[in-house]
Design a protein around this motif. Structure first.
Motif, PDB file in Angstrom:
ATOM      1  N   ILE A   1       4.559 -10.150 -19.611  1.00 39.13           N
ATOM      2  CA  ILE A   1       5.780 -10.950 -19.194  1.00 39.13           C
ATOM      3  C   ILE A   1       6.820  -9.817 -19.254  1.00 39.13           C
ATOM      4  O   ILE A   1       6.493  -8.627 -19.611  1.00 39.13           O
ATOM      5  N   GLY A   2       7.845 -10.173 -18.428  1.00 40.33           N
ATOM      6  CA  GLY A   2       8.871  -9.346 -18.281  1.00 40.33           C
ATOM      7  C   GLY A   2      10.230  -9.925 -18.632  1.00 40.33           C
ATOM      8  O   GLY A   2      10.665 -10.925 -18.225  1.00 40.33           O
ATOM      9  N   THR A   3      10.921  -9.389 -19.512  1.00 38.90           N
ATOM     10  CA  THR A   3      12.286  -9.786 -20.049  1.00 38.90           C
ATOM     11  C   THR A   3      13.135  -9.605 -19.228  1.00 38.90           C
ATOM     12  O   THR A   3      13.020  -8.464 -18.264  1.00 38.90           O
ATOM     13  N   TYR A   4      14.503 -10.195 -19.334  1.00 37.37           N
ATOM     14  CA  TYR A   4      15.610 -10.051 -18.411  1.00 37.37           C
ATOM     15  C   TYR A   4      16.172  -8.813 -18.495  1.00 37.37           C
ATOM     16  O   TYR A   4      16.758  -7.937 -17.417  1.00 37.37           O
ATOM     17  N   ASP A   5      15.870  -8.053 -19.548  1.00 39.72           N
ATOM     18  CA  ASP A   5      16.362  -6.797 -19.761  1.00 39.72           C
ATOM     19  C   ASP A   5      15.442  -5.490 -19.405  1.00 39.72           C
ATOM     20  O   ASP A   5      15.474  -4.506 -19.989  1.00 39.72           O
ATOM     21  N   LEU A   6      14.379  -5.933 -18.871  1.00 35.46           N
ATOM     22  CA  LEU A   6      13.393  -4.848 -18.129  1.00 35.46           C
ATOM     23  C   LEU A   6      12.300  -4.438 -19.132  1.00 35.46           C
ATOM     24  O   LEU A   6      11.512  -3.286 -19.043  1.00 35.46           O
TER      25      LEU A   6
ATOM     26  N   MET B   1       4.584 -20.572 -19.999  1.00 34.53           N
ATOM     27  CA  MET B   1       6.220 -20.696 -19.273  1.00 34.53           C
ATOM     28  C   MET B   1       7.150 -19.670 -19.811  1.00 34.53           C
ATOM     29  O   MET B   1       7.598 -19.823 -21.072  1.00 34.53           O
ATOM     30  N   ALA B   2       7.619 -19.198 -18.952  1.00 34.20           N
ATOM     31  CA  ALA B   2       8.692 -17.979 -19.285  1.00 34.20           C
ATOM     32  C   ALA B   2      10.001 -18.571 -19.397  1.00 34.20           C
ATOM     33  O   ALA B   2      10.359 -19.401 -18.267  1.00 34.20           O
ATOM     34  N   THR B   3      10.719 -18.693 -20.448  1.00 34.36           N
ATOM     35  CA  THR B   3      11.778 -19.333 -20.589  1.00 34.36           C
ATOM     36  C   THR B   3      13.084 -18.556 -21.117  1.00 34.36           C
ATOM     37  O   THR B   3      12.809 -17.464 -21.404  1.00 34.36           O
ATOM     38  N   ASP B   4      14.249 -18.965 -21.246  1.00 35.79           N
ATOM     39  CA  ASP B   4      15.401 -18.397 -21.788  1.00 35.79           C
ATOM     40  C   ASP B   4      15.263 -18.187 -23.309  1.00 35.79           C
ATOM     41  O   ASP B   4      16.079 -17.266 -23.809  1.00 35.79           O
TER      42      ASP B   4
ATOM     43  N   LEU C   1       8.428   0.109 -20.842  1.00 39.60           N
ATOM     44  CA  LEU C   1       9.662   0.128 -19.986  1.00 39.60           C
ATOM     45  C   LEU C   1       9.625   1.011 -18.511  1.00 39.60           C
ATOM     46  O   LEU C   1       9.133   1.927 -18.949  1.00 39.60           O
ATOM     47  N   PRO C   2       9.965   0.334 -17.505  1.00 40.24           N
ATOM     48  CA  PRO C   2       9.772   1.304 -16.404  1.00 40.24           C
ATOM     49  C   PRO C   2      10.815   2.427 -16.540  1.00 40.24           C
ATOM     50  O   PRO C   2      11.718   2.337 -17.335  1.00 40.24           O
ATOM     51  N   GLU C   3      10.495   3.373 -16.045  1.00 41.25           N
ATOM     52  CA  GLU C   3      11.012   4.783 -15.910  1.00 41.25           C
ATOM     53  C   GLU C   3      11.751   4.962 -14.546  1.00 41.25           C
ATOM     54  O   GLU C   3      11.058   4.883 -13.478  1.00 41.25           O
ATOM     55  N   GLY C   4      13.057   5.409 -14.746  1.00 40.79           N
ATOM     56  CA  GLY C   4      13.803   5.728 -13.366  1.00 40.79           C
ATOM     57  C   GLY C   4      15.216   5.976 -13.743  1.00 40.79           C
ATOM     58  O   GLY C   4      15.781   6.225 -14.690  1.00 40.79           O
ATOM     59  N   ASP C   5      16.022   6.093 -12.545  1.00 36.90           N
ATOM     60  CA  ASP C   5      17.558   6.138 -12.579  1.00 36.90           C
ATOM     61  C   ASP C   5      17.847   4.854 -12.815  1.00 36.90           C
ATOM     62  O   ASP C   5      18.336   4.024 -12.166  1.00 36.90           O
ATOM     63  N   ILE C   6      18.164   4.376 -14.238  1.00 34.54           N
ATOM     64  CA  ILE C   6      18.724   3.098 -14.712  1.00 34.54           C
ATOM     65  C   ILE C   6      19.755   3.118 -15.462  1.00 34.54           C
ATOM     66  O   ILE C   6      20.013   3.854 -16.111  1.00 34.54           O
ATOM     67  N   ASN C   7      20.818   2.156 -15.225  1.00 33.40           N
ATOM     68  CA  ASN C   7      21.826   1.919 -16.083  1.00 33.40           C
ATOM     69  C   ASN C   7      21.477   0.797 -16.872  1.00 33.40           C
ATOM     70  O   ASN C   7      21.381  -0.448 -16.522  1.00 33.40           O
ATOM     71  N   SER C   8      21.151   0.966 -17.900  1.00 31.10           N
ATOM     72  CA  SER C   8      20.523   0.080 -19.161  1.00 31.10           C
ATOM     73  C   SER C   8      21.675  -1.110 -19.351  1.00 31.10           C
ATOM     74  O   SER C   8      21.458  -2.125 -19.884  1.00 31.10           O
ATOM     75  N   ASN C   9      22.874  -0.912 -19.026  1.00 32.01           N
ATOM     76  CA  ASN C   9      23.845  -1.963 -19.251  1.00 32.01           C
ATOM     77  C   ASN C   9      23.992  -2.871 -18.472  1.00 32.01           C
ATOM     78  O   ASN C   9      24.469  -3.853 -18.742  1.00 32.01           O
ATOM     79  N   THR C  10      23.466  -2.697 -16.990  1.00 33.32           N
ATOM     80  CA  THR C  10      23.652  -3.818 -16.224  1.00 33.32           C
ATOM     81  C   THR C  10      22.325  -4.021 -15.362  1.00 33.32           C
ATOM     82  O   THR C  10      22.168  -5.217 -14.631  1.00 33.32           O
ATOM     83  N   ILE C  11      21.237  -3.559 -15.754  1.00 28.79           N
ATOM     84  CA  ILE C  11      20.023  -3.559 -14.959  1.00 28.79           C
ATOM     85  C   ILE C  11      19.243  -4.945 -15.359  1.00 28.79           C
ATOM     86  O   ILE C  11      19.648  -5.519 -16.442  1.00 28.79           O
ATOM     87  N   GLU C  12      18.888  -5.778 -14.405  1.00 31.90           N
ATOM     88  CA  GLU C  12      18.253  -7.047 -14.699  1.00 31.90           C
ATOM     89  C   GLU C  12      17.004  -7.254 -13.975  1.00 31.90           C
ATOM     90  O   GLU C  12      16.678  -6.785 -12.980  1.00 31.90           O
ATOM     91  N   LEU C  13      15.799  -7.793 -14.930  1.00 34.51           N
ATOM     92  CA  LEU C  13      14.501  -7.872 -14.174  1.00 34.51           C
ATOM     93  C   LEU C  13      14.647  -9.234 -13.620  1.00 34.51           C
ATOM     94  O   LEU C  13      14.968 -10.196 -13.891  1.00 34.51           O
TER      95      LEU C  13
ATOM     96  N   HIS D   1      14.956 -14.019 -23.736  1.00 32.66           N
ATOM     97  CA  HIS D   1      14.972 -14.090 -22.303  1.00 32.66           C
ATOM     98  C   HIS D   1      13.885 -13.553 -21.391  1.00 32.66           C
ATOM     99  O   HIS D   1      13.781 -12.580 -21.193  1.00 32.66           O
ATOM    100  N   ILE D   2      13.022 -14.339 -21.365  1.00 31.49           N
ATOM    101  CA  ILE D   2      11.948 -13.736 -20.378  1.00 31.49           C
ATOM    102  C   ILE D   2      11.940 -14.341 -18.978  1.00 31.49           C
ATOM    103  O   ILE D   2      12.068 -15.663 -18.728  1.00 31.49           O
ATOM    104  N   GLU D   3      12.256 -13.530 -17.973  1.00 34.11           N
ATOM    105  CA  GLU D   3      12.463 -13.984 -16.604  1.00 34.11           C
ATOM    106  C   GLU D   3      11.180 -14.232 -16.105  1.00 34.11           C
ATOM    107  O   GLU D   3      11.056 -15.059 -15.059  1.00 34.11           O
ATOM    108  N   ALA D   4      10.186 -13.171 -16.043  1.00 37.22           N
ATOM    109  CA  ALA D   4       8.767 -13.361 -15.353  1.00 37.22           C
ATOM    110  C   ALA D   4       7.566 -13.188 -16.161  1.00 37.22           C
ATOM    111  O   ALA D   4       7.421 -12.842 -17.378  1.00 37.22           O
TER     112      ALA D   4
END
Length: 208
Positions: free
Chosen positions: A70-75, A26-29, A90-102, A56-59
């Motif tokens: 697992i995927g954490t909330y911060d990607l 179970m993925a939990t906060d 870590l996924p690669e791309g055009d990412i704003n690390s301060n606001t991105i959420e998984l 914080h595991i979201e998935a």
């Protein structure tokens, strides 16, 4: 005088889970909770007792090979081998690390990774990442992959990725969602879609 802050996180909120047959993962906060389905004994893995880099595991998802990721909330994506977390990705791309959420993580039968986030969908083939944003919008709330390898992404509409191209399969319907679309593939292959206080749709591969 400076103050010290203590952050409290609860494993009572389950964001996602995998049923291995004998255990529930179970993925939990507050980390990953592993529960034996027979004894109900629970083990909690967090940043204090494992290699996990964020509590914080979201998935969480299980690949066709049996590997659990697992995927954490911060990607951050990590492989859980039953005792600890390995292979940070870590996924690669055009990412704003301060606001991105998984929001979601799925692994196709061919081993490709698909990540839904607040800055589009990310697709990993081998070691190369592609990011899709303009194809449907900024948020990719939920992802499902059918047996044919077709990828479905829910944002305000439902989009299908097949043969290297995206199509909006809900464009001719009145199905919409405001936040956090939910997709589900049934055992017969039908795709179900739940919007936000709007309704539920069933897609049989050709029509709704």
């Amino acid at each position: 005088q400076a103050q010290d802050w203590v952050s409290y996180q609860s494993e009572a909120e389950i964001n996602d889970l995998v049923d291995t047959g004998t255990e529930l993962l179970m993925a939990t906060d507050a980390g990953l909770v592993v529960m034996n389905k027979s004894t109900f004994e629970k083990t909690i893995f967090n940043t204090g007792n494992s290699n996990l880099i964020s509590n914080h595991i979201e998935a969480i998802t299980q690949a066709a090979t049996g590997e659990v990721w697992i995927g954490t909330y911060d990607l951050a994506l990590m492989h859980f081998d039953g005792t600890d977390f390995q292979d940070l990705t870590l996924p690669e791309g055009d990412i704003n690390s301060n606001t991105i959420e998984l929001y979601d993580l799925e692994i196709a039968a061919n081993g490709d990774f698909w990540v839904g986030s607040s800055q589009g969908a990310f697709h990993r083939q081998g070691t190369a990442w592609n990011q899709y944003v303009d194809e449907f919008g900024s948020d990719a709330w939920d992802i499902e992959i059918n047996d044919a390898g077709e990828v479905f992404v829910g944002d305000f509409h439902i989009h299908k990725f097949a043969n290297g191209a995206w199509t909006n399969i809900s464009e001719t319907t009145n199905l919409t969602s405001y936040l956090h679309a939910e997709l589900f593939l049934s055992s017969t292959g039908d795709l179900y879609y739940g919007g936000d206080l709007q309704g539920v749709g069933r897609y049989d591969g050709t029509q709704w």
